[in-house]
Design a protein around this motif. Structure first.
Motif, short mmCIF file in Angstrom:
data_model
loop_
_atom_site.label_atom_id
_atom_site.label_comp_id
_atom_site.label_asym_id
_atom_site.label_seq_id
_atom_site.Cartn_x
_atom_site.Cartn_y
_atom_site.Cartn_z
N GLY A 1 7.57 1.46 18.74
CA GLY A 1 7.35 1.85 20.27
C GLY A 1 6.04 2.76 20.30
N GLY B 1 19.56 -7.17 16.56
CA GLY B 1 18.28 -7.12 15.98
C GLY B 1 17.57 -8.35 15.77
N ALA B 2 18.13 -9.62 16.44
CA ALA B 2 17.85 -10.76 16.08
C ALA B 2 16.90 -11.17 17.37
CB ALA B 2 18.94 -11.68 16.19
N TYR C 1 -3.56 -1.92 8.84
CA TYR C 1 -4.17 -0.74 8.04
C TYR C 1 -5.53 -1.00 7.94
CZ TYR C 1 0.70 0.78 7.23
OH TYR C 1 2.11 1.35 7.37
N ASP D 1 7.00 -0.23 8.73
CA ASP D 1 6.28 -1.31 8.31
C ASP D 1 6.76 -1.95 7.07
OD1 ASP D 1 4.55 -1.27 10.27
OD2 ASP D 1 3.15 -0.14 9.38
N THR E 1 4.70 -2.20 23.77
CA THR E 1 3.15 -2.10 24.06
C THR E 1 2.90 -3.75 23.99
OG1 THR E 1 2.56 -2.47 21.68
CG2 THR E 1 2.57 -0.14 22.97
N THR F 1 13.12 -7.08 11.30
CA THR F 1 12.21 -6.95 12.50
C THR F 1 13.10 -6.29 13.84
OG1 THR F 1 12.66 -9.49 13.36
CG2 THR F 1 10.63 -8.91 11.98
N GLY F 2 14.33 -5.96 13.51
CA GLY F 2 15.15 -5.50 14.63
C GLY F 2 14.61 -3.96 14.87
N ARG G 1 0.31 2.68 21.11
CA ARG G 1 0.80 3.50 22.11
C ARG G 1 -0.57 4.25 23.04
NH1 ARG G 1 4.17 2.18 25.90
NH2 ARG G 1 5.74 1.53 24.11
N MET H 1 8.21 -0.18 27.05
CA MET H 1 8.68 0.33 25.52
C MET H 1 7.99 -0.72 24.69
SD MET H 1 10.12 2.87 25.84
CE MET H 1 10.20 3.54 24.07
N GLU I 1 4.92 4.92 17.41
CA GLU I 1 4.16 5.20 15.91
C GLU I 1 3.83 6.79 16.20
OE1 GLU I 1 2.21 1.55 14.19
OE2 GLU I 1 1.71 1.71 16.15
N ARG J 1 5.33 -14.13 13.10
CA ARG J 1 4.49 -14.01 11.90
C ARG J 1 4.09 -15.26 11.29
NH1 ARG J 1 6.70 -9.03 9.56
NH2 ARG J 1 6.62 -8.36 11.70
N ARG K 1 9.89 -3.95 8.28
CA ARG K 1 9.57 -4.95 9.18
C ARG K 1 8.77 -6.04 8.45
NH1 ARG K 1 9.72 -5.30 14.57
NH2 ARG K 1 8.10 -6.63 14.31
N ASP K 2 7.85 -5.37 7.44
CA ASP K 2 6.77 -6.71 6.88
C ASP K 2 7.28 -7.00 5.48
OD1 ASP K 2 5.48 -6.22 9.26
OD2 ASP K 2 3.85 -5.06 8.28
N ASP L 1 7.19 -9.84 16.28
CA ASP L 1 8.11 -10.39 15.33
C ASP L 1 7.69 -11.83 14.90
OD1 ASP L 1 9.42 -8.17 15.56
OD2 ASP L 1 11.02 -9.12 16.80
N ARG M 1 0.40 3.91 1.57
CA ARG M 1 0.62 4.33 2.50
C ARG M 1 1.58 3.75 3.64
NH1 ARG M 1 -5.16 3.19 5.35
NH2 ARG M 1 -5.14 0.93 4.79
N THR M 2 2.16 2.64 3.29
CA THR M 2 3.04 2.03 4.02
C THR M 2 4.30 2.72 4.54
OG1 THR M 2 2.39 -0.18 2.92
CG2 THR M 2 4.44 -0.07 4.07
N THR M 3 4.42 2.87 6.06
CA THR M 3 5.42 3.50 6.49
C THR M 3 6.66 2.93 6.20
OG1 THR M 3 5.41 2.37 8.50
CG2 THR M 3 4.08 4.44 8.39
N HIS N 1 11.99 -1.45 15.76
CA HIS N 1 10.63 -1.57 16.37
C HIS N 1 9.75 -0.50 16.36
CE1 HIS N 1 13.43 -4.61 19.04
NE2 HIS N 1 12.97 -5.37 18.02
N GLU O 1 0.75 -1.06 -0.09
CA GLU O 1 -0.01 -0.01 -0.09
C GLU O 1 1.15 1.26 0.06
OE1 GLU O 1 -3.33 0.39 2.64
OE2 GLU O 1 -3.92 -1.78 2.72
#
Lengths: 160, 755
Positions: free
Chosen positions: A42, B37-38, B134, A28, B212, A37-38, B292, B210, A44, B46, A31-32, B44, A23-25, A40, A21
């Motif tokens: 916290g 980052g592991a 989303y 995301d 959630t 995935t390091g 948050r 930190m 947004e 999924r 990560r996605d 994480d 609008r994907t940040t 994070h 999308e």
């Protein structure tokens, strides 16, 4: 459906291409779609710094950028700091000083501190505190993080 | 030292001399995965095809739900499920109390989702599952809820009047009310030459880890697996199984890496039912990651309390008695640990002092605000602040030295064990086990250089200096037992399985240290597994600073049994690793709680024009019985102190008069950052090992926060001694302090008043 597009980013020296999308940040996307995935999420809303990555060497909030905005920029995440199986002197200093407990804010802290030391190789304590003031940590009280960054800077100075 | 070649690890043993790992500042084995980052946190986890959940939450503090229209949300492409209470058979099944089931509390339990009435801003009203977070959030916007807003209860005072009821059917807002007493407090006050009564207030704030909350649930038709469990996975497994009428064995709670707990994370919340329920409906994995804003309005709040406290003293400073009334704001419902803080608060009001005559009326009330739970040092932070501040106010009245008065009244080492009576109705009689409270006070003063510090409002470069002292005692080691299982592998390594969970403390390292000493093996020989329900028969989890005290003791005893088995093999002539896996399972039962104690000393400077406070030096001293790893124990102490220092000045969950939350983002909910956090000197003593467990350990996770508000309020009060500010209300925010100074100044300007 929301509009989608193909986005191509340069992340840790690799090219990552994904249809997502619009609008994907950046957060995301990393990560996605890039499987990194390091980095994070916290808060947004740009306050906590857990999602800090580097864009062309400068620290940025991945939650406040759309992936589509990055363009040709080079993104570095915590996974890109050192080759697999290795840690930089900064990462090692974090470990030595017990500068992490739960580890959730740690990648963001590392990315901010890494950028700081590149720009200001010999910061004093006040400069380190100021640079890290946009990265929240709820575990350590910051003290060991600041000590780790100063220790790393000093060791680099002694080596050079 | 020579280590016996017990398990045939050969050279590996040379790195580990027996008995030298515990107490050493060993770097954590956990760190590398977090630094690279592991780490594997909840978000994480999924799965292919998993749904993403989002929760619609009440925007009103108190309202009837007339109608919910999900038509448009259900029609949105990508939406898999939209459900309200009408769709959920278990909607009205309440979430029970886990700890401190005080009389009356069970009338106010929270349902899994609001049906026809909402009672706080943030209460779940509907759950959506969609192809992405989303889309799920888009769908939330399309759900129409018709609310009939009613009057809301926004404060303790308003609640106590019972004019508006949070739960009309119950007929009162008073969730529990009971007296506690030891000795004869009326006799102690009768004829006392000095008494002072104050009304104190502790502000609402929370742990705000930190990471959630979040969980991933997967129902495969016979087994429910839930990732993201922490704190009390076994208790929560039993509860989740009961919601679905499943046997416990049909539920697996799986611990991931956890981004901080601080008490509030890992309790059973409405979402801990709703997300697995959605997975069961859809037959696919469902992930929910709290944002948050949700966290600040839906995860447990903590601390909000008012307290009238009165002290009776002789003119030389001897405390004759202490009595008071505590009123806690529980929020709209009583959650799993809703009664813990208020009951502990009453228990810890007398603190480390020789106060034989003590009485307290305990009240907990419901309001239309987010329900509360425990936050690090529950009840202790509040009680310590109320008592230590009152002590300094009394010293000011009587012209006595606050340190001398504390010395005079601290319970002496030779008086231990010191009976504390029965101050919690759900528990029996208790006693402080062992401790040298005076030594703690003296060493804290010495560490900060108390004698040389400018104080009593000394003016230096425009800043007024003050020093404040607060002494504390606090319990740890709750939960009656813990299980440990150790398996010696054929390659010479060991797997340790524990029933405790971890949220960043470093238990993987410390358990390896403990077992390494027993088995004469290095840290690298161990893999430590914790938290998940598959590891041991049962686990009591991690709360009340119990993981080392109880969980570590179980590991130590299990490792000792393993050593005996390996010794027997060696004696029989076996060399090298065992030919087949050897397993030891052990359950360790505690002998009750153990008590750590200490003193905090704060040196502050206050700008009398702006009310800005600088913390120039801070010593947090605690005797934790035995320090297993000084690197990690100092980390807990410093981190706890900074969390408390930040909370005392900054953290505040504020509501308006309609019980609308005003601090729902990190732009409004302020936490200490690197520029505000002072340098804290943590001093850890090992003068009084606990007699209650084989490690001699006392809890080390919560003492750092307990005395922060007391020490800081006393330091600020000392700096501003000229104005005799009561400072009976937290937080000591810039706004609040500036107002107090302004009021003191204008009062001083009125003729006929002396201050």
């Amino acid at each position: 459906m929301n509009p989608s597009r193909e986005i191509t980013l340069r992340v840790n020296g690799n090219t990552v291409r994904a249809v997502c999308e619009t609008r994907t940040t950046l957060l995301d996307f990393l990560r996605d779609h890039a499987g990194l995935t390091g980095t994070h999420a916290g808060c947004e809303h740009g306050v906590c710094g857990a999602c800090t990555v580097q864009l062309d060497g400068a620290s940025v909030r991945a939650c406040l950028l759309f992936a589509a905005q990055v363009g040709e920029g080079q993104i570095t995440t915590v996974e890109g700091l050192a080759p697999p199986g290795a840690m930089t002197d900064l990462q090692q200093a974090f470990r030595r000083h017990h500068a992490l407990q739960c580890g959730f804010c740690t990648p963001g802290m590392l990315m901010t501190a890494d950028a700081l030391l590149r720009e200001t190789p010999h910061p004093d304590e006040a400069a380190v505190r100021a640079a890290l003031s946009g990265n929240l940590c709820r575990c350590t009280g910051y003290q060991p993080i600041i000590e780790a960054v100063l220790d790393c800077a000093e060791a680099r100075g002694a080596r050079s | 030292m020579n280590a016996p070649d017990r398990a045939g690890l050969g050279n590996a043993f040379e790195a580990a001399a027996t008995g030298t790992l515990s107490g050493a500042p060993i770097e954590r084995v956990e760190d590398e995965r977090f630094l690279t980052g592991a780490g594997r946190f909840t978000d994480d986890v999924r799965f292919e095809g998993m749904g993403h959940a989002a929760i619609l939450r009440s925007t009103h503090a108190h309202a009837r739900i007339r109608r919910i229209d999900c038509t448009a949300a259900r029609a949105l492409p990508g939406v898999m499920l939209v459900a309200t209470a009408a769709d959920i058979a278990q909607a009205n099944k309440p979430i029970p109390i886990r700890l401190a089931p005080l009389p009356g509390l069970d009338r106010f339990l929270q349902p899994t989702i609001a049906a026809d009435e909402v009672r706080y801003v943030g209460e779940p009203v509907a759950i959506v599952v969609a192809s992405s977070r989303y889309v799920a959030e888009d769908a939330l916007d399309l759900i129409e809820v018709d609310y009939d807003e009613g009057p809301a209860v926004a404060s303790i005072t308003q609640s106590a009047s019972n004019a508006t009821l949070v739960h009309a059917a119950v007929g009162t807002n008073v969730a529990t009310q009971y007296p506690v007493e030891r000795g004869d407090v009326d006799r102690a006050f009768a004829g006392a030459p000095y008494t002072r009564r104050e009304r104190f207030r502790c502000h609402r704030h929370t742990g705000a880890p930190m990471e959630t909350r979040g969980l991933v649930a997967e129902w495969n038709g016979s087994l429910m697996r839930v990732w993201g469990a922490t704190k009390v996975p076994f208790f929560n497994r039993g509860l989740l199984a009961s919601f679905f009428d499943l046997p416990e064995t049909a539920v697996d709670m799986i611990e991931t890496d956890i981004g901080g707990g601080f008490g509030i994370r890992g309790e059973f919340y409405p979402e801990d039912f709703l997300v697995p329920w959605a997975s069961m409906q859809l037959g696919r994995p469902v992930k929910w990651i709290e944002d948050r804003r949700e966290h600040l309005m839906a995860a447990n709040h903590a601390r909000e309390t008012e307290c009238e406290l009165e002290i009776a003293m002789n003119l030389d400073g001897t405390i004759r008695g202490l009595r008071g009334r505590v009123m806690a704001d529980l929020g709209a419902y009583v959650r799993t640990g809703g009664g813990v803080a208020v009951s502990r608060l009453a228990q810890y009001l007398p603190g480390p002092y020789r106060i034989s005559d003590f009485g307290c009326e305990v009240m907990a009330l419901v309001t239309n605000k987010t329900p509360v739970g425990t936050m690090r040092g529950p009840g202790r932070y509040e009680a310590n602040y109320f008592r230590e501040r009152l002590l300094d106010l009394a010293c000011g009245d009587l012209g006595l030295d606050p340190v001398a008065v504390r010395e005079m009244n601290l319970i002496a080492r030779h008086e231990m064990p010191w009976p504390i009576g029965r101050l919690v109705p759900t528990e029996g009689e208790g006693a402080y086990d062992v401790g040298d409270f005076h030594s703690g006070l003296h060493k804290a003063l010495s560490a900060i250089g108390y004698d040389r510090l400018p104080r009593d409002g000394a003016l230096i470069d425009g800043w007024l200096h003050g020093v404040g002292v607060a002494c504390f005692v606090e319990s740890s080691g709750g939960g009656k037992s813990e299980n440990a299982r150790i398996v010696a592998r054929t390659d010479g390594s060991f797997d340790i399985y524990s029933g405790v969970s971890t949220m960043g403390q470093g238990h993987e390292t410390v358990f390896a240290q403990i077992a390494g000493d027993e088995l004469g093996a290095p840290i690298s020989a161990f893999r430590v597994h914790h938290g998940s329900t598959a590891h041991v028969d049962y686990g009591w989890g991690t709360f009340h600073s119990r993981a080392i005290v109880v969980g570590g003791s179980a590991v130590k005893l299990a490792a000792a049994q393993m050593r005996e088995q390996l010794d027997a093999l060696a004696a029989a002539g076996h060399r090298g690793p065992p030919a087949e896996d050897i397993e030891v399972k052990l359950r360790y039962d505690t002998k009750g709680p153990t008590y750590s104690y200490g003193t905090h000393v704060a040196h502050v400077a206050v700008d009398p024009e702006t009310a800005r406070v600088k913390v120039l030096a801070y010593v947090a001293l605690e005797d934790v019985g035995r320090v297993m790893n000084p690197l990690l124990a100092h980390g807990q102490a410093v981190g706890g102190a900074v969390q408390g220092i930040g909370a005392t000045f900054l953290d505040e969950l504020r509501y308006d008069e309609n019980a609308q939350l005003l601090s729902g983002s990190y732009a409004d909910y302020l936490m200490a950052t690197s520029t505000e956090a002072p340098a804290v000197q943590a001093v850890l003593l090992e003068e009084s090992p606990s007699p209650s467990n084989p490690l001699g350990a006392k809890g080390a996770g919560e003492g750092g926060i307990v005395a922060t508000a007391g020490a800081l309020a006393n330091a600020v009060g000392n700096a501003l001694a000229a104005w005799r500010l009561p400072l009976t209300s937290l937080p000591l925010s810039l706004d609040n302090l500036a107002r107090a100074l302004r009021e003191a100044r204008s009062a001083a300007a009125v003729p006929g008043q002396d201050h």
